[in-house]
Scaffold this motif. Structure first.
Motif, mmCIF file in Angstrom:
data_model
loop_
_atom_site.group_PDB
_atom_site.id
_atom_site.type_symbol
_atom_site.label_atom_id
_atom_site.label_comp_id
_atom_site.label_asym_id
_atom_site.label_seq_id
_atom_site.Cartn_x
_atom_site.Cartn_y
_atom_site.Cartn_z
ATOM 1 N N LEU A 250 0.484 -1.598 0.072
ATOM 2 C CA LEU A 250 0.323 -0.113 -0.147
ATOM 3 C C LEU A 250 1.145 1.630 -0.385
ATOM 4 O O LEU A 250 0.782 2.372 -0.933
ATOM 5 C CB LEU A 250 -0.465 0.302 0.901
ATOM 6 N N ILE A 251 1.996 1.697 0.803
ATOM 7 C CA ILE A 251 2.709 2.206 0.950
ATOM 8 C C ILE A 251 3.093 2.787 -0.577
ATOM 9 O O ILE A 251 3.045 3.963 -1.016
ATOM 10 C CB ILE A 251 3.659 2.246 2.160
ATOM 11 N N ILE A 252 3.731 1.211 -0.907
ATOM 12 C CA ILE A 252 4.890 1.775 -2.061
ATOM 13 C C ILE A 252 3.372 2.288 -3.485
ATOM 14 O O ILE A 252 4.212 2.934 -3.897
ATOM 15 C CB ILE A 252 5.178 0.252 -2.413
ATOM 16 N N MET B 68 3.701 4.739 -7.227
ATOM 17 C CA MET B 68 4.074 3.678 -8.552
ATOM 18 C C MET B 68 2.404 3.157 -8.582
ATOM 19 O O MET B 68 2.217 2.551 -10.083
ATOM 20 C CB MET B 68 4.339 2.280 -7.241
ATOM 21 N N MET B 69 1.114 2.720 -8.443
ATOM 22 C CA MET B 69 0.042 2.812 -9.164
ATOM 23 C C MET B 69 0.112 3.704 -10.399
ATOM 24 O O MET B 69 -0.783 3.142 -11.135
ATOM 25 C CB MET B 69 -1.338 3.234 -8.027
ATOM 26 N N TRP B 70 0.793 4.960 -10.663
ATOM 27 C CA TRP B 70 0.204 5.624 -11.647
ATOM 28 C C TRP B 70 1.162 6.008 -12.255
ATOM 29 O O TRP B 70 1.592 6.868 -13.344
ATOM 30 C CB TRP B 70 -0.749 7.601 -10.827
ATOM 31 N N CYS C 165 8.197 -2.548 -13.463
ATOM 32 C CA CYS C 165 9.079 -3.276 -14.009
ATOM 33 C C CYS C 165 10.369 -3.204 -13.426
ATOM 34 O O CYS C 165 11.023 -4.011 -12.793
ATOM 35 C CB CYS C 165 9.365 -3.608 -14.931
ATOM 36 N N ALA C 166 10.709 -1.753 -13.731
ATOM 37 C CA ALA C 166 12.053 -1.850 -13.335
ATOM 38 C C ALA C 166 12.333 -1.931 -12.046
ATOM 39 O O ALA C 166 13.894 -1.849 -11.361
ATOM 40 C CB ALA C 166 12.651 -0.542 -14.108
ATOM 41 N N ILE C 167 11.267 -0.758 -11.249
ATOM 42 C CA ILE C 167 12.254 -0.853 -10.028
ATOM 43 C C ILE C 167 11.897 -2.833 -8.907
ATOM 44 O O ILE C 167 12.012 -3.005 -7.950
ATOM 45 C CB ILE C 167 11.274 0.154 -9.321
ATOM 46 N N LEU D 17 12.948 -8.681 -6.812
ATOM 47 C CA LEU D 17 11.699 -10.019 -6.494
ATOM 48 C C LEU D 17 12.916 -10.978 -7.114
ATOM 49 O O LEU D 17 12.941 -11.956 -6.449
ATOM 50 C CB LEU D 17 10.848 -9.783 -7.288
ATOM 51 N N ALA D 18 13.368 -10.494 -7.849
ATOM 52 C CA ALA D 18 14.750 -11.565 -8.394
ATOM 53 C C ALA D 18 15.502 -12.189 -7.534
ATOM 54 O O ALA D 18 15.904 -12.707 -7.519
ATOM 55 C CB ALA D 18 15.772 -11.805 -10.005
#
Length: 114
Positions: free
Chosen positions: A63-65, A71-73, A80-82, A87-88
């Motif tokens: 939610l914070i991110i 990030m939602m917008w 993907c770059a962030i 995640l990898a």
């Protein structure tokens, strides 16, 4: 979870998001924090406790991110770059943790002679 709100653009091209969206997310973060504290208050133990703590932690971080870091917008390429590199890294850390068990047990068998 979060409704798609209209983004207002002023005369200078700056985006303005409604304050009600931020207040709703703020209240939701307080509720999730309350649930996180309730896990300790209810004296839950073991895997259930840590699973719930991690679940609430990831929900709050998401939610914070997405809202407070806007990030939602953002464009999908920036998202993907962030998000893909952490995640990898998490995936590779998990693979190394699995491999470390094999190495540990191999050394135990070799050095103890069992």
């Amino acid at each position: 979870m979060v409704e798609n709100t209209q983004v207002q653009v002023d005369e200078h091209g700056h985006q303005e998001h409604p304050v009600s969206l931020y207040l709703k997310i703020w209240v939701l973060l307080f509720i999730l924090s309350g649930f996180s504290y309730m896990v300790d208050f209810m004296h839950l133990e073991g895997l259930l406790r840590w699973s719930l703590i991690l679940l609430f932690m990831f929900l709050k971080a998401g939610l914070i991110i997405s809202v407070f870091m806007h990030m939602m917008w953002e464009r999908m390429a920036l998202i993907c770059a962030i998000l893909i590199p952490p995640l990898a890294l998490t995936l590779f850390i998990g693979i190394m943790a699995i491999e470390s068990n094999y190495t540990f047990f191999s050394r135990l068998m070799f050095f103890t002679g069992s």
